[in-house]
Design a protein around this motif. Structure first.
Motif, PDB file in Angstrom:
ATOM      1  N   LEU A 182      -0.011  -6.975   9.648  1.00  0.00           N
ATOM      2  CA  LEU A 182       0.732  -5.991   8.885  1.00  0.00           C
ATOM      3  C   LEU A 182       1.723  -5.266   9.786  1.00  0.00           C
ATOM      4  O   LEU A 182       1.643  -5.364  11.008  1.00  0.00           O
ATOM      5  CB  LEU A 182      -0.225  -4.952   8.267  1.00  0.00           C
ATOM      6  N   GLN A 183       2.653  -4.535   9.182  1.00  0.00           N
ATOM      7  CA  GLN A 183       3.568  -3.709   9.944  1.00  0.00           C
ATOM      8  C   GLN A 183       2.853  -2.425  10.367  1.00  0.00           C
ATOM      9  O   GLN A 183       1.995  -1.910   9.643  1.00  0.00           O
ATOM     10  CB  GLN A 183       4.800  -3.362   9.104  1.00  0.00           C
ATOM     11  N   GLU A 184       3.225  -1.879  11.523  1.00  0.00           N
ATOM     12  CA  GLU A 184       2.570  -0.665  12.005  1.00  0.00           C
ATOM     13  C   GLU A 184       2.770   0.499  11.046  1.00  0.00           C
ATOM     14  O   GLU A 184       1.870   1.320  10.846  1.00  0.00           O
ATOM     15  CB  GLU A 184       3.095  -0.311  13.395  1.00  0.00           C
ATOM     16  N   ILE A 185       3.943   0.584  10.407  1.00  0.00           N
ATOM     17  CA  ILE A 185       4.198   1.659   9.451  1.00  0.00           C
ATOM     18  C   ILE A 185       3.258   1.547   8.251  1.00  0.00           C
ATOM     19  O   ILE A 185       2.831   2.551   7.670  1.00  0.00           O
ATOM     20  CB  ILE A 185       5.680   1.652   8.990  1.00  0.00           C
ATOM     21  N   THR A 186       2.904   0.317   7.890  1.00  0.00           N
ATOM     22  CA  THR A 186       1.969   0.105   6.779  1.00  0.00           C
ATOM     23  C   THR A 186       0.589   0.628   7.144  1.00  0.00           C
ATOM     24  O   THR A 186      -0.106   1.218   6.301  1.00  0.00           O
ATOM     25  CB  THR A 186       1.882  -1.395   6.431  1.00  0.00           C
ATOM     26  N   ILE A 187       0.186   0.441   8.383  1.00  0.00           N
ATOM     27  CA  ILE A 187      -1.109   0.949   8.850  1.00  0.00           C
ATOM     28  C   ILE A 187      -1.123   2.468   8.738  1.00  0.00           C
ATOM     29  O   ILE A 187      -2.108   3.070   8.291  1.00  0.00           O
ATOM     30  CB  ILE A 187      -1.377   0.522  10.304  1.00  0.00           C
ATOM     31  N   LYS A 188      -0.034   3.110   9.127  1.00  0.00           N
ATOM     32  CA  LYS A 188       0.050   4.571   9.071  1.00  0.00           C
ATOM     33  C   LYS A 188      -0.099   5.076   7.636  1.00  0.00           C
ATOM     34  O   LYS A 188      -0.775   6.073   7.383  1.00  0.00           O
ATOM     35  CB  LYS A 188       1.365   5.052   9.680  1.00  0.00           C
ATOM     36  N   VAL A 189       0.545   4.382   6.695  1.00  0.00           N
ATOM     37  CA  VAL A 189       0.455   4.775   5.290  1.00  0.00           C
ATOM     38  C   VAL A 189      -0.983   4.630   4.790  1.00  0.00           C
ATOM     39  O   VAL A 189      -1.525   5.531   4.134  1.00  0.00           O
ATOM     40  CB  VAL A 189       1.407   3.918   4.424  1.00  0.00           C
ATOM     41  N   HIS A 190      -1.611   3.503   5.116  1.00  0.00           N
ATOM     42  CA  HIS A 190      -2.999   3.276   4.698  1.00  0.00           C
ATOM     43  C   HIS A 190      -3.927   4.323   5.313  1.00  0.00           C
ATOM     44  O   HIS A 190      -4.862   4.805   4.653  1.00  0.00           O
ATOM     45  CB  HIS A 190      -3.457   1.874   5.106  1.00  0.00           C
ATOM     46  N   LEU A 191      -3.698   4.673   6.576  1.00  0.00           N
ATOM     47  CA  LEU A 191      -4.562   5.647   7.238  1.00  0.00           C
ATOM     48  C   LEU A 191      -4.454   7.022   6.584  1.00  0.00           C
ATOM     49  O   LEU A 191      -5.453   7.728   6.454  1.00  0.00           O
ATOM     50  CB  LEU A 191      -4.215   5.742   8.735  1.00  0.00           C
ATOM     51  N   ARG A 192      -3.249   7.397   6.157  1.00  0.00           N
ATOM     52  CA  ARG A 192      -3.109   8.671   5.447  1.00  0.00           C
ATOM     53  C   ARG A 192      -3.962   8.675   4.181  1.00  0.00           C
ATOM     54  O   ARG A 192      -4.594   9.681   3.848  1.00  0.00           O
ATOM     55  CB  ARG A 192      -1.639   8.938   5.112  1.00  0.00           C
ATOM     56  N   ASN A 193      -3.976   7.527   3.484  1.00  0.00           N
ATOM     57  CA  ASN A 193      -4.794   7.413   2.272  1.00  0.00           C
ATOM     58  C   ASN A 193      -6.285   7.469   2.604  1.00  0.00           C
ATOM     59  O   ASN A 193      -7.071   8.084   1.874  1.00  0.00           O
ATOM     60  CB  ASN A 193      -4.477   6.108   1.540  1.00  0.00           C
ATOM     61  N   VAL A 194      -6.677   6.817   3.720  1.00  0.00           N
ATOM     62  CA  VAL A 194      -8.082   6.838   4.145  1.00  0.00           C
ATOM     63  C   VAL A 194      -8.515   8.269   4.438  1.00  0.00           C
ATOM     64  O   VAL A 194      -9.566   8.717   3.976  1.00  0.00           O
ATOM     65  CB  VAL A 194      -8.287   5.949   5.395  1.00  0.00           C
ATOM     66  N   TYR A 195      -7.697   8.992   5.206  1.00  0.00           N
ATOM     67  CA  TYR A 195      -8.031  10.374   5.555  1.00  0.00           C
ATOM     68  C   TYR A 195      -8.230  11.216   4.295  1.00  0.00           C
ATOM     69  O   TYR A 195      -9.185  11.995   4.182  1.00  0.00           O
ATOM     70  CB  TYR A 195      -6.929  11.007   6.408  1.00  0.00           C
ATOM     71  N   ARG A 196      -7.309  11.064   3.346  1.00  0.00           N
ATOM     72  CA  ARG A 196      -7.374  11.859   2.119  1.00  0.00           C
ATOM     73  C   ARG A 196      -8.640  11.534   1.316  1.00  0.00           C
ATOM     74  O   ARG A 196      -9.331  12.425   0.831  1.00  0.00           O
ATOM     75  CB  ARG A 196      -6.128  11.584   1.266  1.00  0.00           C
ATOM     76  N   LYS A 197      -8.967  10.248   1.235  1.00  0.00           N
ATOM     77  CA  LYS A 197     -10.086   9.827   0.398  1.00  0.00           C
ATOM     78  C   LYS A 197     -11.450  10.189   0.978  1.00  0.00           C
ATOM     79  O   LYS A 197     -12.398  10.436   0.229  1.00  0.00           O
ATOM     80  CB  LYS A 197     -10.006   8.317   0.150  1.00  0.00           C
ATOM     81  N   ILE A 198     -11.572  10.196   2.307  1.00  0.00           N
ATOM     82  CA  ILE A 198     -12.885  10.505   2.890  1.00  0.00           C
ATOM     83  C   ILE A 198     -12.963  11.937   3.415  1.00  0.00           C
ATOM     84  O   ILE A 198     -13.972  12.338   3.979  1.00  0.00           O
ATOM     85  CB  ILE A 198     -13.258   9.512   4.014  1.00  0.00           C
ATOM     86  N   GLY A 199     -11.876  12.697   3.237  1.00  0.00           N
ATOM     87  CA  GLY A 199     -11.906  14.098   3.621  1.00  0.00           C
ATOM     88  C   GLY A 199     -11.748  14.339   5.101  1.00  0.00           C
ATOM     89  O   GLY A 199     -12.307  15.290   5.652  1.00  0.00           O
ATOM     90  N   ALA A 200     -10.968  13.490   5.770  1.00  0.00           N
ATOM     91  CA  ALA A 200     -10.738  13.639   7.209  1.00  0.00           C
ATOM     92  C   ALA A 200      -9.371  14.253   7.460  1.00  0.00           C
ATOM     93  O   ALA A 200      -8.405  13.968   6.746  1.00  0.00           O
ATOM     94  CB  ALA A 200     -10.832  12.285   7.906  1.00  0.00           C
ATOM     95  N   ALA A 201      -9.282  15.090   8.483  1.00  0.00           N
ATOM     96  CA  ALA A 201      -8.014  15.723   8.824  1.00  0.00           C
ATOM     97  C   ALA A 201      -7.180  14.856   9.772  1.00  0.00           C
ATOM     98  O   ALA A 201      -5.965  14.970   9.807  1.00  0.00           O
ATOM     99  CB  ALA A 201      -8.264  17.085   9.463  1.00  0.00           C
ATOM    100  N   ASN A 202      -7.855  13.999  10.528  1.00  0.00           N
ATOM    101  CA  ASN A 202      -7.143  13.199  11.516  1.00  0.00           C
ATOM    102  C   ASN A 202      -7.967  11.968  11.892  1.00  0.00           C
ATOM    103  O   ASN A 202      -9.054  11.741  11.358  1.00  0.00           O
ATOM    104  CB  ASN A 202      -6.823  14.034  12.765  1.00  0.00           C
ATOM    105  N   ARG A 203      -7.462  11.232  12.841  1.00  0.00           N
ATOM    106  CA  ARG A 203      -8.075   9.987  13.287  1.00  0.00           C
ATOM    107  C   ARG A 203      -9.483  10.205  13.837  1.00  0.00           C
ATOM    108  O   ARG A 203     -10.426   9.518  13.452  1.00  0.00           O
ATOM    109  CB  ARG A 203      -7.163   9.379  14.364  1.00  0.00           C
TER     110      ARG A 203
END
Length: 222
Positions: A182-203
């Motif tokens: 995948l593109q690195e920018i795509t990973i960043k977008v997915h990670l933002r969604n992961v953080y939001r869904k599991i209630g995380a503020a950061n990595r």
């Protein structure tokens, strides 16, 4: 902090040093290649803050070696680091007093994250380990200590679950992008969604939530 690494393979002991120094840059790393050596170090070095113990080194008779160590330093967390991590091995070790059980197959970064969890007072066990509690409910021992609302991992898409699994292994966005094509920018977008869904503020918080829950990437995520 003094950390005792008890393993009969020098390559393993030496290999763990940089990760343990990442855990605590000022840590004094103590070595032992047999149970006898480990006990001698414990008796000569009061105040050891963490023990990493191989169940298969010379002198270990099943879990009796762990029990001997816990008898001498009952308040010190002892984490099993082993190439054998079957359900029976893990559950038996916890029942004998282990504060954690880390397979030797995990990455160094994942090991550091797991040890931080143990030092914070939690238990860390392989997420595939389950057993029955007194109420006959299947639970994951890694999540035995309350950590707030259970992370809603069932809200993750398949791709988001794959990315979180890579994150727990300590991989960078670039490494995850290469691994998943995948593109690195795509990973960043997915990670933002992961953080939001599991209630995380950061990595770092996302990794902690995953480790505390004992989450493992299932075969299918809706």
């Amino acid at each position: 902090m003094q950390i005792l690494v008890a393993d009969d393979h020098k390559l393993v002991r030496d290999g763990l040093r940089p990760f343990l120094q990442e855990l605590d840059p000022g840590a004094e790393i103590l070595d032992a290649a047999t149970l006898g050596e480990a006990i001698k170090v414990i008796e000569e070095k009061p105040g050891i803050g963490l023990v990493l113990l191989d169940l298969m080194m010379p002198g270990m008779d099943g879990l009796s070696g762990l029990e001997q160590i816990k008898t001498r330093i009952p308040e010190t967390p002892v984490v099993i680091v082993s190439g054998y991590s079957t359900r029976d091995h893990v559950v038996s070790a916890v029942q004998a007093g282990a504060a954690g059980f880390i397979p030797k197959t995990v990455s160094g970064t994942a090991m550091v994250n797991a040890l931080r969890l143990v030092l914070s007072g939690e238990k860390y066990l392989p997420s595939s380990t389950f057993f029955e509690d007194p109420n006959n409910q299947t639970i994951n021992p890694a999540a035995a200590k309350p950590t707030g609302a259970p992370p809603p991992f069932d809200r993750l898409s398949r791709r988001e679950g794959e990315i979180l699994a890579q994150l727990v292994e300590g991989r960078t966005n670039k490494e995850i992008a290469i691994a998943l094509s995948l593109q690195e920018i795509t990973i960043k977008v997915h990670l933002r969604n992961v953080y939001r869904k599991i209630g995380a503020a950061n990595r770092a918080q996302a990794v902690r939530i995953a480790l505390q829950s004992g989450w493992v990437m299932p075969e299918v995520i809706n």
